[in-house]
Design a protein around this motif. Structure first.
Motif, PDB file in Angstrom:
ATOM      1  N   LEU A 168       0.822  -1.210   0.000  1.00  0.00           N
ATOM      2  CA  LEU A 168       0.000   0.000   0.000  1.00  0.00           C
ATOM      3  C   LEU A 168       0.855   1.259   0.000  1.00  0.00           C
ATOM      4  O   LEU A 168       0.578   2.226  -0.726  1.00  0.00           O
ATOM      5  CB  LEU A 168      -0.938  -0.016   1.216  1.00  0.00           C
ATOM      6  CG  LEU A 168      -1.938   1.148   1.305  1.00  0.00           C
ATOM      7  CD1 LEU A 168      -2.841   1.191   0.082  1.00  0.00           C
ATOM      8  CD2 LEU A 168      -2.765   1.017   2.583  1.00  0.00           C
ATOM      9  N   ASP A 169       1.920   1.278   0.787  1.00  0.00           N
ATOM     10  CA  ASP A 169       2.803   2.443   0.828  1.00  0.00           C
ATOM     11  C   ASP A 169       3.470   2.687  -0.524  1.00  0.00           C
ATOM     12  O   ASP A 169       3.727   3.833  -0.899  1.00  0.00           O
ATOM     13  CB  ASP A 169       3.885   2.254   1.906  1.00  0.00           C
ATOM     14  CG  ASP A 169       3.310   2.357   3.307  1.00  0.00           C
ATOM     15  OD1 ASP A 169       2.180   2.878   3.435  1.00  0.00           O
ATOM     16  OD2 ASP A 169       3.974   1.921   4.251  1.00  0.00           O
ATOM     17  N   ARG A 182       1.020   4.490  -2.658  1.00  0.00           N
ATOM     18  CA  ARG A 182       0.908   5.881  -2.207  1.00  0.00           C
ATOM     19  C   ARG A 182       2.049   6.727  -2.762  1.00  0.00           C
ATOM     20  O   ARG A 182       1.860   7.867  -3.188  1.00  0.00           O
ATOM     21  CB  ARG A 182       0.929   5.938  -0.671  1.00  0.00           C
ATOM     22  CG  ARG A 182      -0.374   5.517  -0.022  1.00  0.00           C
ATOM     23  CD  ARG A 182      -0.394   5.957   1.445  1.00  0.00           C
ATOM     24  NE  ARG A 182      -1.547   5.412   2.117  1.00  0.00           N
ATOM     25  CZ  ARG A 182      -1.511   4.610   3.167  1.00  0.00           C
ATOM     26  NH1 ARG A 182      -0.338   4.233   3.652  1.00  0.00           N
ATOM     27  NH2 ARG A 182      -2.610   4.182   3.734  1.00  0.00           N
ATOM     28  N   LEU A 240       1.522   7.487  -6.434  1.00  0.00           N
ATOM     29  CA  LEU A 240       0.473   8.476  -6.698  1.00  0.00           C
ATOM     30  C   LEU A 240       0.958   9.905  -6.487  1.00  0.00           C
ATOM     31  O   LEU A 240       0.263  10.858  -6.842  1.00  0.00           O
ATOM     32  CB  LEU A 240      -0.748   8.198  -5.810  1.00  0.00           C
ATOM     33  CG  LEU A 240      -1.526   6.916  -6.163  1.00  0.00           C
ATOM     34  CD1 LEU A 240      -2.642   6.668  -5.166  1.00  0.00           C
ATOM     35  CD2 LEU A 240      -2.091   7.000  -7.580  1.00  0.00           C
TER      36      LEU A 240
END
Length: 407
Positions: free
Chosen positions: A219-220, A223, A226
């Protein structure tokens, strides 16, 4: 390398059989241009939904496992065409296309970044363009397969259908629906056979090992991506490029029949084949040109020319308009691999996660093909719909100029 590059051929077959299916389903189910465009909407929605799961799966299991999963889904979707034809159900066909696209999401998410990372970063665009040159070979094979075995050349007007006896009309529909069964059965068997071959052949560690320790797909990681402006710009450019490419090819048969009244299905399909041949030539020519011209300036020039050709197709019509659309394929040829390679440049172990975002951008094929169908229905002419891809190519031009300025 041979086994993986062949995947580019296999998903080219599936992608461009859709262009034949749109024309086929439009007459079989009596669809509007917008409804017929749902073929691409269902197909590219599968890409969108499964791109990130494919990246996460690849992180845990490695490239080869992702490829085998993709081929399994591809084969399953192809086999589903048999019962869908028996049921003469348009939604069933759309569901089968969604499954095929889910498999292709796994294949594209794994094959593209693998090719991009197999060599020096500065030549990634050229290397990926060369590998992608085998994709239009599959596209040509798909259109040839579809035009020979799916398109019957028999089109009935609403008046003719109304005048037919119910039994005769049912027999015609059953025959047209059954035309897709054998081609997709053969595709499914070839795909599953290729999966078996990949499973038994020994691959190097880079293709079979996971990279959980690299943090790819976490997930990191997403992030961080993005917040990367170059990547986000590339995702947007890919969205609009794929929408333009899919839209032009999806409606080229329809465009030819409107621009030159009386054009038959097989002749119109020959125009699509010519486009794919030019697309393939453009891939090889682009790879050669990148030995002398930097990738981003070449991308900018090709995007500008493609936009002008789409405007010409809208304004001129006739055989000249068809010629303009066919020529557009040459200039589209380098866009997908160049946008891909330039967007993931410098990302290292995050390349797989970035690849998932870029593959998700293929949803542009669903959104913009439907938009073109809507423009056609509202304006009353498919010619006006070609302004949509013209605008898309301007977005690609903007990406090339911005990325080049930052380089």
């Amino acid at each position: 390398m041979v086994l993986i590059v062949a995947l580019f051929f296999l998903w080219g077959v599936a992608n461009n059989l859709n262009d034949v299916l749109i024309a086929h389903f439009k007459k079989l189910f009596t669809l509007s241009d917008l409804q017929a465009g749902l073929v691409q909407s269902a197909f590219y929605l599968g890409y969108f939904c499964l791109a990130i799961p494919a990246a996460l799966f690849m992180r845990a299991k490695g490239y080869r496992a992702a490829v085998l999963t993709g081929l399994g889904l591809y084969g399953l979707g192809a086999f589903l065409f048999w019962p869908a034809a028996g049921a003469q159900s348009y939604p069933f066909f759309l569901a089968a296309l969604f499954v095929i696209a889910g498999g292709l999401a796994f294949l594209e998410t794994s094959a593209n970044p693998l090719i991009a990372r197999l060599g020096p970063e500065e030549t990634a665009s050229r290397r990926l363009n060369l590998a992608q040159a085998f994709n239009p070979l599959g596209s040509i094979a798909g259109v040839a397969l579809g035009s020979q075995f799916i398109l019957s050349g028999v089109s009935l007007s609403p008046e003719q259908k109304a005048a037919m006896a119910p039994a005769a009309l049912d027999a015609w529909r059953a025959s047209e629906a059954a035309a897709v069964q054998l081609p997709y059965l053969l595709i499914g068997l070839v795909v599953i056979g290729w999966a078996v071959l990949i499973r038994v052949v020994r691959f190097p560690p880079v293709a079979t090992e996971s990279d959980v320790d690299e943090g790819v797909g976490a997930l990191d990681d997403f992030r961080a991506l993005l917040a990367n402006r170059r990547l986000l710009s590339g995702v947007a450019a890919q969205f609009f490029y794929v929408g333009a490419q899919v839209g032009i090819w999806s409606y080229l048969i329809r465009y030819a029949q409107v621009a030159v009244p009386g054009t038959g299905e097989h002749r119109a399909a020959a125009f699509l084949t010519a486009s794919l041949v030019l697309f393939m030539v453009g891939r090889f020519a682009g790879a050669a040109l990148m030995g002398r011209i930097a990738a981003l300036p070449l991308l900018a020039s090709f995007a500008g020319i493609a936009a002008l050709l789409c405007v010409a197709a809208t304004a001129i019509g006739g055989y000249a308009g068809i010629g303009a659309l066919i020529a557009t394929s040459f200039f589209m040829s380098i866009m997908y691999p160049t946008i891909f390679a330039e967007s993931v440049a410098g990302l290292g172990p995050r390349t797989k996660s970035a690849a998932a975002l870029l593959v998700m951008a293929i949803i542009g094929g669903a959104v913009l093909t439907a938009l073109m169908g809507y423009v056609s229905d509202v304006s009353g002419s498919i010619l006006w719909a070609m302004l949509v891809p013209a605008g898309c190519f301007l977005v690609v031009l903007g990406f090339a100029l911005r990325a080049g300025a930052r380089a």
